[in-house]
Write a protein that holds these residues in place. Structure first.
Motif, PDB file in Angstrom:
ATOM      1  N   GLU A  21     -59.680  85.596 -64.771  1.00  0.00           N
ATOM      2  CA  GLU A  21     -59.742  84.825 -63.881  1.00  0.00           C
ATOM      3  C   GLU A  21     -60.039  85.462 -62.135  1.00  0.00           C
ATOM      4  OE1 GLU A  21     -62.273  82.203 -64.179  1.00  0.00           O
ATOM      5  OE2 GLU A  21     -62.520  81.492 -62.404  1.00  0.00           O
ATOM      6  N   MET A  22     -59.191  86.208 -62.011  1.00  0.00           N
ATOM      7  CA  MET A  22     -58.815  86.547 -60.614  1.00  0.00           C
ATOM      8  C   MET A  22     -60.018  87.444 -60.848  1.00  0.00           C
ATOM      9  SD  MET A  22     -54.899  85.918 -59.933  1.00  0.00           S
ATOM     10  CE  MET A  22     -53.802  86.197 -61.322  1.00  0.00           C
ATOM     11  N   LYS A  23     -59.851  88.616 -61.741  1.00  0.00           N
ATOM     12  CA  LYS A  23     -60.315  90.082 -61.934  1.00  0.00           C
ATOM     13  C   LYS A  23     -61.951  89.370 -61.798  1.00  0.00           C
ATOM     14  CE  LYS A  23     -57.937  92.717 -64.860  1.00  0.00           C
ATOM     15  NZ  LYS A  23     -57.179  93.081 -66.255  1.00  0.00           N
ATOM     16  N   ARG A  24     -62.232  88.513 -62.590  1.00  0.00           N
ATOM     17  CA  ARG A  24     -64.115  87.947 -62.184  1.00  0.00           C
ATOM     18  C   ARG A  24     -63.802  87.845 -60.835  1.00  0.00           C
ATOM     19  NH1 ARG A  24     -63.495  82.841 -66.010  1.00  0.00           N
ATOM     20  NH2 ARG A  24     -63.515  84.744 -67.425  1.00  0.00           N
ATOM     21  N   ARG A  25     -63.263  86.975 -59.960  1.00  0.00           N
ATOM     22  CA  ARG A  25     -64.137  86.476 -59.143  1.00  0.00           C
ATOM     23  C   ARG A  25     -63.813  87.504 -58.159  1.00  0.00           C
ATOM     24  NH1 ARG A  25     -60.958  81.020 -57.916  1.00  0.00           N
ATOM     25  NH2 ARG A  25     -61.312  79.791 -59.932  1.00  0.00           N
ATOM     26  N   ARG A  26     -63.235  88.581 -58.722  1.00  0.00           N
ATOM     27  CA  ARG A  26     -63.284  90.173 -57.590  1.00  0.00           C
ATOM     28  C   ARG A  26     -63.983  90.735 -57.696  1.00  0.00           C
ATOM     29  NH1 ARG A  26     -57.690  93.301 -57.567  1.00  0.00           N
ATOM     30  NH2 ARG A  26     -56.817  91.347 -57.295  1.00  0.00           N
ATOM     31  N   VAL A  27     -64.780  90.715 -59.103  1.00  0.00           N
ATOM     32  CA  VAL A  27     -66.121  90.799 -59.588  1.00  0.00           C
ATOM     33  C   VAL A  27     -66.847  90.612 -58.930  1.00  0.00           C
ATOM     34  CG1 VAL A  27     -67.674  91.289 -61.061  1.00  0.00           C
ATOM     35  CG2 VAL A  27     -64.926  92.860 -61.508  1.00  0.00           C
ATOM     36  N   ARG A  28     -67.308  88.884 -58.578  1.00  0.00           N
ATOM     37  CA  ARG A  28     -67.640  88.356 -57.953  1.00  0.00           C
ATOM     38  C   ARG A  28     -67.993  88.802 -56.437  1.00  0.00           C
ATOM     39  NH1 ARG A  28     -68.666  82.826 -55.652  1.00  0.00           N
ATOM     40  NH2 ARG A  28     -70.398  82.094 -56.256  1.00  0.00           N
ATOM     41  N   ALA A  29     -67.042  88.854 -55.535  1.00  0.00           N
ATOM     42  CA  ALA A  29     -66.677  88.696 -54.671  1.00  0.00           C
ATOM     43  C   ALA A  29     -67.808  90.532 -53.981  1.00  0.00           C
ATOM     44  CB  ALA A  29     -65.356  89.248 -54.024  1.00  0.00           C
ATOM     45  N   MET A  30     -67.271  91.081 -54.731  1.00  0.00           N
ATOM     46  CA  MET A  30     -67.455  92.975 -55.253  1.00  0.00           C
ATOM     47  C   MET A  30     -69.230  92.834 -55.153  1.00  0.00           C
ATOM     48  SD  MET A  30     -64.881  94.507 -56.397  1.00  0.00           S
ATOM     49  CE  MET A  30     -64.647  96.052 -56.212  1.00  0.00           C
ATOM     50  N   GLN A  31     -69.849  91.974 -55.830  1.00  0.00           N
ATOM     51  CA  GLN A  31     -71.353  92.302 -56.375  1.00  0.00           C
ATOM     52  C   GLN A  31     -71.285  91.608 -54.893  1.00  0.00           C
ATOM     53  OE1 GLN A  31     -71.501  89.486 -59.216  1.00  0.00           O
ATOM     54  NE2 GLN A  31     -71.559  91.572 -60.762  1.00  0.00           N
ATOM     55  N   MET A  32     -71.100  90.329 -54.541  1.00  0.00           N
ATOM     56  CA  MET A  32     -71.770  89.413 -52.951  1.00  0.00           C
ATOM     57  C   MET A  32     -71.295  90.300 -51.677  1.00  0.00           C
ATOM     58  SD  MET A  32     -70.677  86.030 -54.268  1.00  0.00           S
ATOM     59  CE  MET A  32     -72.141  84.866 -52.504  1.00  0.00           C
ATOM     60  N   ARG A  33     -70.455  91.664 -51.724  1.00  0.00           N
ATOM     61  CA  ARG A  33     -70.331  92.094 -50.787  1.00  0.00           C
ATOM     62  C   ARG A  33     -71.373  93.381 -50.899  1.00  0.00           C
ATOM     63  NH1 ARG A  33     -65.076  94.112 -51.033  1.00  0.00           N
ATOM     64  NH2 ARG A  33     -64.397  91.695 -51.227  1.00  0.00           N
TER      65      ARG A  33
END
Lengths: 255, 226
Positions: A225-237
């Motif tokens: 879940e933490m990785k998924r959130r990190r990916v989401r944040a990176m995609q948004m950035r």
């Protein structure tokens, strides 16, 4: 190290990576021992024969199904009261695990019920409450899936989780009432202090083994879940970097 | 009169007026109730003895569905036209507005349903005693469903297309209401079982849900606005 030190995902990840092999390894050893005891050493029941061995799977699953909900409710308090950033990660990782334990509990119970009661399902108070617990788990998972923004999803789900925590004892009580109203107590009992020690110890070892397995799976799910959130944040950035920021776009969700 | 009576009564009066006017749709709940009750005998057959036996259960399930479906948009129009934001800007706590809106909805939608129950019960061949008990249990039990539905309605504000999901989440929590409501009605008809214990428990569930539902709905709305 206080609980607030674990508000940092990197630290939690480091802790999880360090602890995970030990929990998993210990769980595998304990579970192997417990299952060996349960399926080889433990005696068959004089009434139920070999089908009693389903108990060593069924009962730990029932315990863990409730234990997981209790931990999920604690995480929900962590989200709403302490606003701990890892609490909703923990709660989200817990819901599918709890649902799977509840499902295995229902399935094994059904498989056990067929030879013993000659039916797959009875509307017994205990069975019914576990079925309702399963429904609540599925509702919570569906709620997690329905809201895109993880922080908001965490808060909304935390409210429902806590309402469930208040309600599940009421439901349990009312279902007991409903059952006793309809049929006199003729239900076959596997629990209670009457259990034979040669069966109790394998059961407890299995329960500890499954609990360790549960903690292991929970750590894995939290990392994911933490990785998924990190990916989401990176995609948004990344998206923000490539397209120029529109200034007059209406906010999403504004009617 | 509403200017002097304080925001609570003003909001109840406003919601009640809106729901009773054209487009308000308060009485659609009673129609839905009637439609469900009319449909069931086609499913189970026109045997009056059977209908009399399962009648209270049918009425309770119809009331449950009517309440949950009717409540789905409790906060939506206030949210869409900004009234909810204005309410939140006042000094009074959000919970009091939620209670006001639920009370108004109950008066506009559930009370007509309770009042229609004695007449509709005749269609299911219920005895006079059962009709009285059923009406009493619906009167005491429907507030629990309304407060529970308020949580779902608050969630629906966030979820937008979440009506079905809301029902999935809320329905399991309505089981105690159904159990005690039907148990009390049954007990009134069958002699040895006492009527009061399940009836008192039904009242207790209503009171608990009034607290849980109000707090839960207020929290859900607050989170939605960040």
């Amino acid at each position: 190290m206080g609980i607030l030190d674990y508000a940092n995902p990197t630290r939690v990840m480091r802790f999880s990576r360090a602890v995970k092999p030990w929990v998993g390894g210990l769980g595998a050893i304990v579970l192997a021992a417990g299952l060996y005891e349960a399926f080889v050493t433990a005696p068959a029941d004089y009434q139920q024969g070999e089908t009693i061995r389903i108990m060593y799977l069924h009962v730990p699953m029932a315990w863990l199904a409730m234990f997981a909900y209790a931990l999920m409710a604690l995480s929900a308090i962590g989200t709403l009261v302490f606003k701990h950033p890892m609490a909703d990660v923990s709660a989200k990782a817990m819901a599918p695990l709890g649902a799977v334990f509840t499902a295995i509990c229902l399935i094994t119970g059904s498989l056990w019920g067929k030879p013993m009661w000659n039916t797959w399902w009875v509307w017994d108070a205990r069975l019914t409450s576990v079925l309702i617990l399963f429904l609540v788990y599925l509702g919570i998972i569906a709620l997690w899936q329905a809201i895109e923004e993880p922080i908001k999803a965490g808060k909304i789900t935390a409210i429902i989780t806590l309402i469930g925590a208040i309600n599940l004892p009421i439901i349990k009580f009312s279902v007991d009432w409903w059952y006793t109203l309809h049929q006199p107590a003729s239900v076959f009992r596997v629990d209670g202090p009457t259990i034979y020690p040669a069966m109790l110890y394998p059961l407890l070892i299995c329960a500890v083994g499954f609990a360790l397995l549960f903690f292991f799976a929970h750590l894995v799910a939290m990392e994911n879940e933490m990785k998924r959130r990190r990916v989401r944040a990176m995609q948004m950035r990344a998206a923000r970097r490539t397209t120029p920021l529109p200034t007059t776009r209406p906010a999403e969700g504004a009617a | 009169m509403s200017e002097q009576a304080g925001p609570f009564r003003a909001l109840v009066a406003r919601d009640l007026r809106l729901s009773l006017r054209v487009g308000g749709g308060a009485l659609t709940g009673v129609l839905f109730f009637l439609a469900v009750i009319t449909t069931v005998p086609f499913g189970v057959g026109p045997d009056l003895n059977l209908l009399a036996r399962i009648g209270p259960a049918i009425m309770w399930i119809a009331a449950l569905l009517a309440t949950l479906i009717g409540l789905e948009r409790l906060f939506q129009s206030d949210r869409d036209d900004g009234a909810l934001d204005l309410l939140r800007l006042t000094d009074a706590p959000l919970s009091s507005f939620i209670i006001a809106k639920v009370v108004a909805h109950w008066l506009g939608a559930s009370l007509p349903l309770v009042l229609a129950t004695p007449v509709l019960s005749l269609l299911l061949a219920l005895e006079p005693l059962a009709i009285a008990a059923l009406t009493a249990t619906l009167l005491v039990g429907t507030p629990a469903l309304s407060f529970l539905g308020a949580v779902g309605a608050a969630l629906a504000v966030t979820l937008r297309r979440g009506a079905l999901l809301m029902a999935v989440i809320i329905l399991p929590f309505s089981i105690p209401v159904l159990i005690f409501g039907v148990a009390a009605t049954r007990a009134a008809v069958t002699e040895p079982d006492p009527f009061w214990p399940p009836f008192a428990l039904l009242g207790a569930v209503s009171l608990i849900y009034a607290v849980v539902g109000t707090v839960g709905a207020a929290a859900a709305i607050r989170i939605n606005d960040g």
